[in-house]
Design a protein around this motif. Structure first.
Motif, PDB file in Angstrom:
ATOM      1  N   GLU A  98      29.399  37.966   5.371  1.00 56.97           N
ATOM      2  CA  GLU A  98      28.340  37.926   6.512  1.00 56.97           C
ATOM      3  C   GLU A  98      29.092  37.238   7.414  1.00 56.97           C
ATOM      4  O   GLU A  98      29.438  35.943   7.171  1.00 56.97           O
ATOM      5  CB  GLU A  98      27.132  37.459   5.965  1.00 56.97           C
ATOM      6  CG  GLU A  98      25.825  37.651   7.043  1.00 56.97           C
ATOM      7  CD  GLU A  98      24.589  37.318   6.393  1.00 56.97           C
ATOM      8  OE1 GLU A  98      24.485  37.427   5.315  1.00 56.97           O
ATOM      9  OE2 GLU A  98      23.629  36.951   7.078  1.00 56.97           O
ATOM     10  N   ASP A 101      26.461  35.418  13.801  1.00 60.35           N
ATOM     11  CA  ASP A 101      25.811  36.047  14.866  1.00 60.35           C
ATOM     12  C   ASP A 101      26.939  36.095  16.151  1.00 60.35           C
ATOM     13  O   ASP A 101      27.423  34.873  16.403  1.00 60.35           O
ATOM     14  CB  ASP A 101      24.442  35.749  15.300  1.00 60.35           C
ATOM     15  CG  ASP A 101      23.423  36.265  14.256  1.00 60.35           C
ATOM     16  OD1 ASP A 101      22.475  35.778  14.400  1.00 60.35           O
ATOM     17  OD2 ASP A 101      24.060  37.388  13.768  1.00 60.35           O
ATOM     18  N   GLU A 104      25.037  37.265  21.930  1.00 64.06           N
ATOM     19  CA  GLU A 104      24.657  38.493  22.244  1.00 64.06           C
ATOM     20  C   GLU A 104      24.047  38.207  23.924  1.00 64.06           C
ATOM     21  O   GLU A 104      23.721  39.194  24.382  1.00 64.06           O
ATOM     22  CB  GLU A 104      23.178  38.716  21.510  1.00 64.06           C
ATOM     23  CG  GLU A 104      23.762  38.866  20.012  1.00 64.06           C
ATOM     24  CD  GLU A 104      22.371  39.375  19.200  1.00 64.06           C
ATOM     25  OE1 GLU A 104      22.649  39.414  18.033  1.00 64.06           O
ATOM     26  OE2 GLU A 104      21.397  39.307  19.828  1.00 64.06           O
ATOM     27  N   ALA A 161      26.097  43.972   9.496  1.00 63.68           N
ATOM     28  CA  ALA A 161      26.852  42.912  10.189  1.00 63.68           C
ATOM     29  C   ALA A 161      28.091  43.443  10.544  1.00 63.68           C
ATOM     30  O   ALA A 161      28.486  43.326  11.894  1.00 63.68           O
ATOM     31  CB  ALA A 161      27.172  41.706   9.239  1.00 63.68           C
TER      32      ALA A 161
END
Lengths: 183, 599
Positions: A98, A101, A104, A161
């Motif tokens: 994983e 993030d 974004e 992911a």
């Protein structure tokens, strides 16, 4: 709503006119869903065709506990999953670490047309494509996805992911291209 | 990653309501496929009904043929019995005729007149019969035989022979003044050959009795006979011994009969032979002996008329064996022929009260269809939820993939008893334990306040609905089981009642609700049980209509094995009127029954 129920009742009786009306009312939306889960237009049309055949075959089992649209959508998604299930088997998904993030901020999907977004999704690997659709667009949880596809939760998360990363890369790449074109 | 971010939301918003047009050929293909599927469905239904019709026709033809064969065989038996009875009656009639004949023969034989102390009187006085102008059939040809006495002297042979010779001569010289040869009877004289031609006449002899001389005139009554049977010649060649004879006659202008009571009558070498048509009459008509009754008509109309030997020609003689007349056979008492019903009763036997009673054990398996219909709120298996979850129903329904209930395995176990109430009808009752099952798929579950995950189909009645949370899960199978105690009562008809039997029956069953159990087959969720209570949506008592067929094999007189398919349909539904769903279940069972037949 009453019109929809009346249409459904007519379809239960085998009315060809009612069946055509029902198809006309929902076919475009369902076709878009099929395009998200498949790799080509032809494949999407096959899924749409098979899905609606099932709908008309099992229309007498529809109860008024849900809207007809939701019921049809569920059948179309299941049909699409079944069509992809064999491919998922052929390419077993493995756990991917994983990742954190990705930034974004600045990602605006409204700059892209529907067809472009579809092309991005369809360019994902089969496993990632399915899981991305189920999680991001349909709203299922990773646990539910794992139970439905008979995979582990970790696999579902990792594959998502990966899909997310790939899509972001595509978006960023596309934005850079557009910026350079604009220059 | 477990939480949705703006990235996911953007994607969801972009595709919400998105539409693209598929190729027109898609709908054409769908339409063709659906039409084909509908046509196949209808043809399957037609084939199904055709097979069902064919099977029903075969079944009914078989049952009809078996019934016809059964009734035909029974009617044949009855006809045979009737025929037997008629044959017996005929035999009785024949025997009675023979008895009459033998009686008549005996009386003819007893008409030998001989006195041990007196010379043969050369007599066979023959009374005249009928006047030529007299057409009365009842008038008789009487042959007053002069006398007879006991013959105890063994040296009478010569005397007897002389008497016989004289009688023969007399008979040969006798003539019938009536001239009605066709209506004249037969004259018989024991010890004499008589030949007569008589067809339908009646010849009777009047008995004259003279107690003072202890001589009795014996006359003989001869019944109507056909010409061929009218001849009787008795010829004694040896001593005729008449032990004791007392002949009485009843004088009756229209009907004269003779009762002969012969204790013993033996003849030696008595022969009766068939004679030619030519007269061999040996009747002797002599002058009336002084001690004989006058042959002239008396006041009662009797008269003795001289008869010629031709009157007594006999065309056929019957052979009477020695001893035939010695003992009269006892009257034949025809045996009682049991009538049809009596035979059946005798065959069945046993105590009538226990006739056709049986007890048995039965076990069967089958399928149960809950037939859940529309209710006040959600239907299908989801509607077993408590109505308080209304608000979440819509949300759940959007993702709920629950399917309609399908039949699962069901079984019944019970004890039966029955009694025959008619020739082919019977009553049957019992006590059964029934377990009906159905199943469905669902992907929604409810967790109550204690956070134990239960199936969506039922939230514990005591749980707080506000604390209940709904979650969408992977599909799982839900089992729905009902337990009842059932009291069936049926009336049936025995179509075939042989070693292999067939019966049909119908009736009503009273079902007492025990409990309903909803369970997750995977075991991940706790079972939910519903028993009889005010909150239960199920009726404590409901009724089923029953239709059954029984194919049985009688092992022996007491044991019987049966195959019992039966169909049950709810008459009034299993749910209360205020329940949020309705269920009118049907069930089909195939069972085995072991019967003990009481005698």
């Amino acid at each position: 709503m009453n019109e929809e129920l009346s249409l459904v009742e007519q379809c239960k009786k085998g009315s060809a006119t009612a069946q055509e009306k029902l198809y006309a009312q929902f076919s475009r939306q369902m076709y878009t869903i099929c395009l998200r889960y498949t790799k080509s237009q032809q494949e999407a049309e096959d899924v749409l065709q098979e899905g609606f055949i099932k709908i008309f075959d099992k229309i007498d089992q529809f109860k008024a506990d849900a809207t007809i649209g939701a019921w049809i959508k569920r059948i179309i998604i299941n049909t699409a999953l079944n069509s992809q299930r064999s491919k998922l088997y052929m390419f077993p998904m493995k756990d991917v670490e994983e990742t954190d993030d990705v930034e974004e901020e600045g990602l605006v999907l409204s700059n892209f047309g529907l067809q472009e977004l579809l092309d991005m999704i369809r360019s994902l690997p089969e496993g990632c494509q399915v899981i991305f659709n189920l999680y991001a667009i349909e709203g299922f949880s990773h646990k539910e996805i794992s139970e439905q596809l008979s995979i582990s939760v970790g696999t579902s998360k990792s594959q998502y992911a990966r899909a997310k990363q790939l899509l972001k890369d595509m978006i960023n790449k596309e934005e850079r291209r557009s910026y350079e074109r604009a220059k | 990653m477990s939480e949705r971010s703006s990235f996911e939301n953007q994607w969801q918003e972009e595709f919400e309501g998105a539409e693209m047009t598929p190729a027109p050929e898609v709908w054409s293909n769908i339409r063709a496929e659906v039409a084909s599927a509908q046509a196949n469905k209808k043809s399957k239904q037609v084939v199904y009904w055709r097979w069902l019709t064919a099977a029903s026709v075969v079944l009914f033809m078989t049952a009809g043929a078996a019934t016809f064969y059964y009734y035909d065989s029974m009617s044949n038996e009855f006809e045979q019995l009737v025929q037997k009875e008629e044959e017996l009656k005929e035999n009785i009639a024949l025997l009675e005729d023979e008895l009459d004949q033998s009686t008549n023969n005996q009386s003819a034989e007893n008409s030998v007149v001989q006195s041990a102390d007196e010379p043969a009187s050369n007599t066979a006085h023959m009374a005249g019969v009928v006047d030529s102008n007299n057409d009365q059939k009842d008038e008789s040809l009487t042959i007053p035989l002069e006398r007879y006495t006991d013959y105890s002297d063994s040296n009478l042979n010569d005397q007897n022979q002389q008497v016989i010779n004289n009688d023969q001569r007399d008979l040969a010289n006798a003539s019938n003044r009536s001239g009605q040869s066709a209506n004249q009877g037969m004259v018989e004289s024991t010890g004499n050959k008589i030949q007569g031609t008589a067809q339908n006449g009646i010849a009777t002899t009047a008995l004259n009795e003279k107690p003072e001389s202890q001589e009795k005139l014996v006359s003989k009554s001869i019944g109507n006979r056909d010409a061929e049977d009218s001849g009787l010649i008795i010829q004694s060649q040896k001593e005729v011994i008449i032990a004791q004879k007392e002949v009485t006659s009843t004088s009756n202008a229209n009907d004269r009969s003779i009762n002969i009571d012969a204790e013993a009558l033996t003849t030696n070498d008595m022969q009766v032979g068939k004679q030619d048509d030519q007269a061999m009459a040996t009747a002797t008509l002599n002058d009336e002996p002084e001690d004989n009754k006058s042959l002239r008509p008396n006041s009662s109309g009797e008269r003795n008329v001289a008869v010629s030997d031709e009157d007594f020609s006999i065309e056929r003689l019957e052979l009477i064996q020695a001893g035939d007349l010695a003992v009269l056979p006892d009257p034949i008492t025809p045996q009682k022929v049991p009538d049809y019903l009596e035979i059946i009763k005798m065959q069945n036997g046993g105590d009538d009260n226990l006739k056709g009673m049986w007890a048995g054990l039965s076990l069967g398996g089958g399928s149960y269809n809950s037939n859940i219909g529309q209710g006040s709120s959600a239907s299908s298996i989801e509607s077993l939820s408590i109505s308080g979850v209304q608000e979440s129903v819509t949300n759940v329904a959007q993702v709920n993939q629950s399917t309609v209930e399908t039949p699962a395995f069901s079984f019944t176990l019970g004890a039966d008893f029955g009694k025959q109430i008619g020739k082919r009808t019977f009553l049957q009752g019992g006590l059964e334990y029934n377990r009906y099952g159905s199943q469905a798929n669902s992907n929604v579950s409810v967790a109550d306040a204690s956070n134990s995950s239960q199936s969506f189909f039922r939230v514990n009645n005591s749980a707080s609905l506000d604390d209940a949370t709904l979650t969408v899960t992977s599909p799982y199978t839900v089992s729905n089981n009902f337990q009842y105690v059932s009291i069936p009562m049926k009336m049936g008809y025995q179509v075939i009642d042989r070693k292999v039997g067939l019966s049909v029956s119908s009736g009503v069953a009273t079902n007492l609700f025990i409990k309903n159990t909803v369970s997750d087959k995977s075991g991940d969720r706790a079972d939910v049980e519903i028993t009889n209570s005010n909150d239960s949506p199920f009726k404590p008592v409901n009724f089923n209509a029953l239709l059954a067929m029984e194919l049985s094999y009688r092992w022996n007189e007491q044991y019987q094995l049966s195959l019992v398919p039966d169909y049950r349909i709810s008459m009034d539904g299993i749910t209360k009127t205020d329940a949020f769903f309705q269920s009118n279940p049907t069930a089909f069972f195939l069972g085995f029954r072991f019967k003990y037949i009481l005698r």
